[in-house]
Design a protein around this motif. Structure first.
Motif, PDB file in Angstrom:
ATOM      1  N   LEU A 140       0.888  -1.088   0.043  1.00 34.03           N
ATOM      2  CA  LEU A 140       0.002   0.029   0.003  1.00 34.03           C
ATOM      3  C   LEU A 140       0.774   1.386  -0.122  1.00 34.03           C
ATOM      4  CD1 LEU A 140      -2.887  -0.860   2.414  1.00 34.03           C
ATOM      5  CD2 LEU A 140      -3.241  -0.376   0.031  1.00 34.03           C
ATOM      6  N   ARG A 141       2.199   1.126   0.358  1.00 31.22           N
ATOM      7  CA  ARG A 141       2.929   2.301   0.462  1.00 31.22           C
ATOM      8  C   ARG A 141       3.426   2.738  -0.880  1.00 31.22           C
ATOM      9  NH1 ARG A 141       6.707   0.918   5.794  1.00 31.22           N
ATOM     10  NH2 ARG A 141       5.001   0.515   7.208  1.00 31.22           N
ATOM     11  N   GLY A 143       2.940   4.480  -3.959  1.00 36.84           N
ATOM     12  CA  GLY A 143       1.969   5.528  -4.465  1.00 36.84           C
ATOM     13  C   GLY A 143       2.578   5.819  -5.813  1.00 36.84           C
ATOM     14  N   PRO A 144       2.129   7.077  -6.277  1.00 33.27           N
ATOM     15  CA  PRO A 144       2.500   7.440  -7.732  1.00 33.27           C
ATOM     16  C   PRO A 144       4.126   7.864  -7.932  1.00 33.27           C
ATOM     17  CG  PRO A 144       0.478   8.728  -7.081  1.00 33.27           C
ATOM     18  CD  PRO A 144       0.996   7.868  -5.919  1.00 33.27           C
ATOM     19  N   GLU A 146       6.490   6.398  -6.181  1.00 37.22           N
ATOM     20  CA  GLU A 146       7.349   5.223  -6.161  1.00 37.22           C
ATOM     21  C   GLU A 146       6.800   4.290  -7.226  1.00 37.22           C
ATOM     22  OE1 GLU A 146       6.638   6.782  -2.253  1.00 37.22           O
ATOM     23  OE2 GLU A 146       5.238   6.281  -3.726  1.00 37.22           O
ATOM     24  N   ASN A 452       1.839   8.126 -13.647  1.00 37.35           N
ATOM     25  CA  ASN A 452       2.494   8.149 -12.207  1.00 37.35           C
ATOM     26  C   ASN A 452       3.274   9.273 -12.003  1.00 37.35           C
ATOM     27  OD1 ASN A 452       1.558   5.669 -10.579  1.00 37.35           O
ATOM     28  ND2 ASN A 452       2.366   4.759 -12.469  1.00 37.35           N
ATOM     29  N   ARG A 455       0.523  12.391 -11.713  1.00 34.42           N
ATOM     30  CA  ARG A 455      -0.161  12.157 -10.683  1.00 34.42           C
ATOM     31  C   ARG A 455       0.927  12.649  -9.186  1.00 34.42           C
ATOM     32  NH1 ARG A 455      -1.985   6.852 -12.270  1.00 34.42           N
ATOM     33  NH2 ARG A 455      -3.836   7.145 -13.255  1.00 34.42           N
ATOM     34  N   ALA A 456       2.093  12.373  -9.350  1.00 34.47           N
ATOM     35  CA  ALA A 456       2.772  12.407  -8.312  1.00 34.47           C
ATOM     36  C   ALA A 456       3.494  14.008  -8.135  1.00 34.47           C
ATOM     37  CB  ALA A 456       4.106  11.642  -8.401  1.00 34.47           C
ATOM     38  N   SER A 464       8.498  15.603  -4.762  1.00 35.27           N
ATOM     39  CA  SER A 464       8.138  14.341  -4.269  1.00 35.27           C
ATOM     40  C   SER A 464       8.327  13.011  -4.953  1.00 35.27           C
ATOM     41  CB  SER A 464       6.615  14.294  -4.600  1.00 35.27           C
ATOM     42  OG  SER A 464       6.196  14.242  -5.937  1.00 35.27           O
ATOM     43  N   SER A 468      10.204   9.943  -0.474  1.00 35.61           N
ATOM     44  CA  SER A 468       9.819   8.795   0.613  1.00 35.61           C
ATOM     45  C   SER A 468      11.169   7.952   0.333  1.00 35.61           C
ATOM     46  CB  SER A 468       8.725   7.860   0.161  1.00 35.61           C
ATOM     47  OG  SER A 468       8.891   7.469  -1.177  1.00 35.61           O
ATOM     48  N   SER A 471      11.273   5.581  -2.487  1.00 43.04           N
ATOM     49  CA  SER A 471      11.543   6.236  -3.796  1.00 43.04           C
ATOM     50  C   SER A 471      13.195   6.372  -3.778  1.00 43.04           C
ATOM     51  CB  SER A 471      10.926   7.392  -4.044  1.00 43.04           C
ATOM     52  OG  SER A 471       9.568   7.579  -4.138  1.00 43.04           O
TER      53      SER A 471
END
Length: 498
Positions: A140-141, A143-144, A146, A452, A455-456, A464, A468, A471
């Motif tokens: 779930l971690r 996101g776009p 990653e 992605n 979105r990111a 971004s 993380s 990333s």
């Protein structure tokens, strides 16, 4: 978290006579369909979905899982014998498998593939059994940002796909990304590069492109040859060659484990897919190989890496499907539908509410992986003879299959025309020695890369993309992937001078 009683009940449910019978039927059916160019497990699973309502839930699920496992392994057969991947995940198999077939080592190549596929699926099943209850939360971690980094990491392997020139690989990748942008914009739905053709609004259809670049182009190149293989070989030694290849594939322990683990964790990432996993494994195998110059000429290390990773990725894709209800491919989407129709709902509480069904599925994947190595040898024995069939007979038969496969994807005649265009493009690329797999990889990853990224950056800006820990880890892997060949080359020079 790990209930021993539930595991035992899952084993008991699996080892019922009628359950094992449907597992065998599903495996044979998946193996047969996976070996036909243009057809895949998702097609046959979707056709059989209504009939599963007549079965018990556990039996239906086991049958679907067996089809899934069998098709993933069998997709390498046409990739090795005819340079036509059975599924997109088998595209990397053509890099080493087909040169072996042309050199009269098709039996050996099939043995390597079966050994690697069996161990890859087996390790994937074991890792799924161990990590499935906990990896769903980790998935779930992603996101776009990653997922964008995952796509970039996949594209870095292009440096390993062109032994002659990295610039050719990069040029082909850029061209492939441009092709992947054809269709509706990911954010505004504004059509781009479609020239008013409505069949392109949903983007470039994958199967016709795949069949064109690999299948139809290869058929055109075969027109001037008598057979696929220039060396007939001794048919009495085929069994020995296949068993030799099987043993050789299993003996590459480090390559197998590295590629399988890499493929499994790529599969865990929702939407990543077996194509990325197999190409990443191929790139890593070449970068850390002692003989990287042999890659692309029919090197066993490359074939073992791609096929073990491909099957491990397919098994790993079961994790987000079961624990999150997020299918990563068309095949897992149909399996998800089968589960829901039988009242078994995947999600975060899956291993709490449906423990017996969960472990039955995982143990069925484990058993199916063993069938790949045992029954696969018998089934591939007959398939191996295709390389010695005269092209005057083989080309018309395979052409019918390729055209049918392109049409069956969306039941659109336009897809046949699209396949022909990409077939001609494939011939042009091969003539001037540009890497066709690099183009296919870019077309597959292009939409993932674009959507992605948008979105990111719209959510958190450019920073971004590396904000993380995941990333940053992926960025480090990208850098290591690019620098690894230089490091290995320098280390060898140091050893020679020492």
């Amino acid at each position: 978290m790990y209930d021993v009683n539930a595991m035992l009940m899952g084993l008991l449910a699996l080892f019922q006579a009628h359950t094992l019978a449907f597992l065998l039927v599903g495996f044979f059916l998946g193996f047969f369909v996976g070996a036909i160019p243009g057809f895949n497990d998702a097609n046959i699973m979707a056709i059989l979905l209504p009939f599963t309502l007549l079965m018990e839930p556990v039996v239906a699920i086991v049958c679907m899982a067996a089809i899934y496992a069998g098709a993933q392994a069998a997709g390498s057969i046409p990739a090795i014998l005819m340079n036509i991947p059975g599924t997109p995940g088998n595209a990397a198999t053509t890099l080493e498998g087909y040169p072996m077939s042309k050199g009269g080592r098709s039996g050996y190549a099939l043995g390597l593939s079966l050994g690697a596929s069996s161990i890859g699926a087996l390790l994937g099943a074991v890792l799924t059994l161990i990590f499935a209850p906990v990896l769903g939360v980790f998935a779930l971690r992603f996101g776009p940002a990653e997922m964008f980094m995952v796509a970039v990491l996949g594209l870095t392997v292009v440096s390993t796909l062109s032994a002659e020139s990295m610039s050719k690989g990069l040029l082909v990748v850029g061209f492939g990304i441009l092709i992947s942008l054809i269709g509706s914009d990911a954010m505004t739905a504004f059509p781009r590069g479609t020239y008013g053709i409505p069949f392109l609004y949903d983007g470039m259809p994958l199967i016709p492109v795949l069949l064109g670049l690999f299948g139809f182009s290869e058929l055109l190149l075969l027109l001037g040859k008598k057979t696929i293989s220039s060396e007939q070989g001794d048919s009495s030694k085929v069994w020995g060659e296949m068993l030799s290849g099987l043993k050789k594939g299993i003996s590459q322990k480090i390559n197998l484990v590295r590629s399988s683990v890499l493929g499994f964790f790529v599969g865990v990432i929702p939407g990543a897919g077996a194509t990325i996993g197999s190409f990443l494994a191929y790139g890593q195998a070449r970068q850390w190989s002692k003989t990287p110059q042999k890659f692309g000429t029919g090197h066993p290390e490359g074939l073992v890496a791609t096929d073990s990773a491909n099957n491990a990725t397919a098994t790993g894709a079961m994790v987000p499907m079961l624990t999150l209800g997020l299918p990563g491919s068309a095949s897992t989407l149909v399996m998800l539908a089968a589960l829901v129709l039988h009242g078994v709902r995947p999600g975060p509480q899956f291993f709490s509410n449906f423990q017996v069904e969960a472990y039955t599925i995982l143990f069925s994947l484990f058993l199916a992986s063993l069938l790949i190595g045992v029954l696969g040898v018998i089934l591939c024995r007959a398939a191996q003879r295709v390389v010695f069939i005269p092209t005057s007979l083989l080309v018309p038969i395979v052409t019918v299959l390729v055209f049918t496969g392109a049409f069956a994807w969306r039941f659109q005649a336009f897809d046949i025309l699209l396949m022909i265009v990409f077939g001609l493009l494939g011939v042009l690329l091969r003539t001037y020695r540009y890497p066709v797999p690099a183009l296919m990889l870019a077309i597959i990853l292009g939409p993932m890369l674009e959507s992605n990224y948008l979105r990111a950056t719209r959510i958190g800006g450019l920073e971004s993309l590396i904000a993380s820990p995941i990333s940053m880890t992926l960025m480090a892997m990208i850098i290591v992937s690019l620098l690894a060949p230089v490091i290995v080359s320098l280390s060898r020079r140091v050893r020679k001078t020492a």
